[in-house]
Design a protein around this motif. Structure first.
Motif, short mmCIF file in Angstrom:
data_model
loop_
_atom_site.label_atom_id
_atom_site.label_comp_id
_atom_site.label_asym_id
_atom_site.label_seq_id
_atom_site.Cartn_x
_atom_site.Cartn_y
_atom_site.Cartn_z
N CYS A 69 0.86 -1.18 0.00
CA CYS A 69 0.00 0.00 0.00
C CYS A 69 0.90 1.24 0.00
O CYS A 69 1.95 1.25 0.64
N MET A 70 0.51 2.26 -0.72
CA MET A 70 1.35 3.45 -0.87
C MET A 70 1.15 4.46 0.27
O MET A 70 1.76 5.51 0.28
N HIS A 71 0.25 4.16 1.19
CA HIS A 71 -0.03 5.06 2.33
C HIS A 71 -0.15 6.52 1.85
O HIS A 71 0.52 7.43 2.36
N CYS A 72 -1.03 6.66 0.86
CA CYS A 72 -1.19 7.95 0.17
C CYS A 72 -1.61 9.08 1.12
O CYS A 72 -2.33 8.84 2.10
N PRO A 75 -5.70 9.66 -0.13
CA PRO A 75 -6.07 8.30 -0.53
C PRO A 75 -7.51 8.13 -0.98
O PRO A 75 -8.43 8.58 -0.30
N SER A 76 -7.68 7.48 -2.13
CA SER A 76 -9.04 7.26 -2.63
C SER A 76 -9.79 6.23 -1.79
O SER A 76 -11.01 6.24 -1.75
N CYS A 77 -9.07 5.34 -1.10
CA CYS A 77 -9.73 4.35 -0.24
C CYS A 77 -10.44 5.05 0.93
O CYS A 77 -11.52 4.64 1.35
N VAL A 94 -1.94 4.87 6.57
CA VAL A 94 -3.36 4.71 6.24
C VAL A 94 -3.81 3.34 6.75
O VAL A 94 -3.20 2.31 6.43
N CYS A 111 -8.98 1.58 -4.71
CA CYS A 111 -7.53 1.83 -4.75
C CYS A 111 -7.00 1.70 -6.17
O CYS A 111 -7.05 0.62 -6.77
N TYR A 113 -4.02 1.58 -7.10
CA TYR A 113 -2.80 0.75 -7.11
C TYR A 113 -3.11 -0.73 -6.93
O TYR A 113 -2.20 -1.56 -6.96
N LYS A 127 -5.21 -4.63 3.79
CA LYS A 127 -4.03 -4.17 3.04
C LYS A 127 -2.87 -4.03 4.02
O LYS A 127 -3.05 -4.21 5.24
#
Ligand code: SF4
Ligand code: SF4
Length: 279
Positions: A69-72, A75-77, A94, A111, A113, A127
């Motif tokens: 997970c990119m830990h945006c 984040p869209s999640c 995240v 997500c 990604y 995730k």
């Protein structure tokens, strides 16, 4: 305020999957209160190792791209979840709340990604948690980082200004910046996975057999503009890397004192070895 980020060096990753196994060891059969339920034993990859082979015989390389997970930061999640079931902590991590997220399959779909997974047995999205339960108890790095034998994975807990400085000085990239989610996972040498190369060898004939042309000059041109300039090594080999895949027509000019310049045209789609250029 300090926040967590990961830096992954694609050139150092050997595809050993130690990170993947460490993640399994940490999360399969273990639920971490408030952080995650057990990871399924099979079919789950909280850190996925993608593989890319480039080139043709005899110049081939393989790159591995670990993708958790990119830990945006955007984040869209989080946006897709209801009840605040996915949230971003002040330290950058995240997390999916395992209770609030029950039944919310949209979190996985949101997500870009593909980092989220649906745990069918428990009915929850899951995730990578960045091993928040360990970091919260004083660990300096998550399990996958600790397990990497080549130092391909690095975790940083620094101010954003310091992370920006590191990203600039080490020329780090993020995957798919066009997704607009501001990932906190950075990559070094990601060209090994995303870009292609043109390679070749140069030789000349001497006493009836081919001799490696060390020190031949090879110029790479595109639309009349110089895109690269190199000299062949002891074995007469040259390589231009990185180049963009499907980037069209290139021209190679190969020259060595005492020989006529040779021209090679390449229509670049993916990595290519142009073979031996005989002067
Ligand atoms: S990579 Fe996907 S799951 Fe992870 S924070 Fe970003 S949007 Fe959410
Ligand atoms: S940080 Fe932890 S949860 Fe995330 S991939 Fe690594 S070991 Fe798995």
């Amino acid at each position: 305020m300090k926040r967590w980020s990961l830096v992954i060096d694609v050139e150092r990753c050997e595809g050993c999957h130690n990170c993947f196994l460490a993640c399994k060891d940490e999360h399969v059969g273990n639920a971490w209160k408030g952080i995650s339920l057990e990871q399924p034993k099979h079919g789950s990859e909280w850190i996925r190792i993608l593989r890319k082979e480039r080139g043709q015989f005899p110049v081939i390389d393989v790159a591995y791209l670990p993708t958790p997970c990119m830990h945006c930061d955007d984040p869209s999640c989080v946006k897709a979840a209801t009840n605040g079931a996915v949230y971003k902590r002040s330290d950058g991590i995240v997390l999916i709340d395992p209770e609030k997220a029950e039944g919310q399959r949209d979190i996985v779909r949101a997500c870009p990604y593909g980092a989220g997974e649906w745990n069918a047995e428990k009915g929850v999205p899951q995730k990578c948690t960045l091993c928040a339960h360990l970091l919260d108890s004083g660990w300096k790095e998550p399990r996958c980082v600790q397990a990497c034998p080549t130092g391909a994975l690095r975790s940083l807990y620094v101010e954003d200004s310091e992370m920006k400085r590191v990203a600039e000085s080490e020329r780090l990239d993020v995957l798919h910046p066009e997704y607009g989610t501001s990932p906190r996972v950075y990559y070094r040498n990601v060209f090994r996975f995303l870009c292609c190369f043109i390679s070749g060898s140069v030789a000349f004939e001497k006493d009836g057999h081919a001799e490696c042309a060390e020190g031949a000059r090879v110029i790479l041109l595109k639309d009349g503009q110089r895109r690269g300039d190199t000299m062949t090594d002891t074995y007469g080999d040259f390589k231009f890397d990185p180049l963009e895949e499907n980037s069209g027509r290139y021209r190679l000019e190969v020259s060595l004192e005492g020989f006529e310049t040779k021209i090679i045209e390449v229509d670049l789609k993916t990595s290519i070895h142009v073979g031996t250029v005989m002067l």
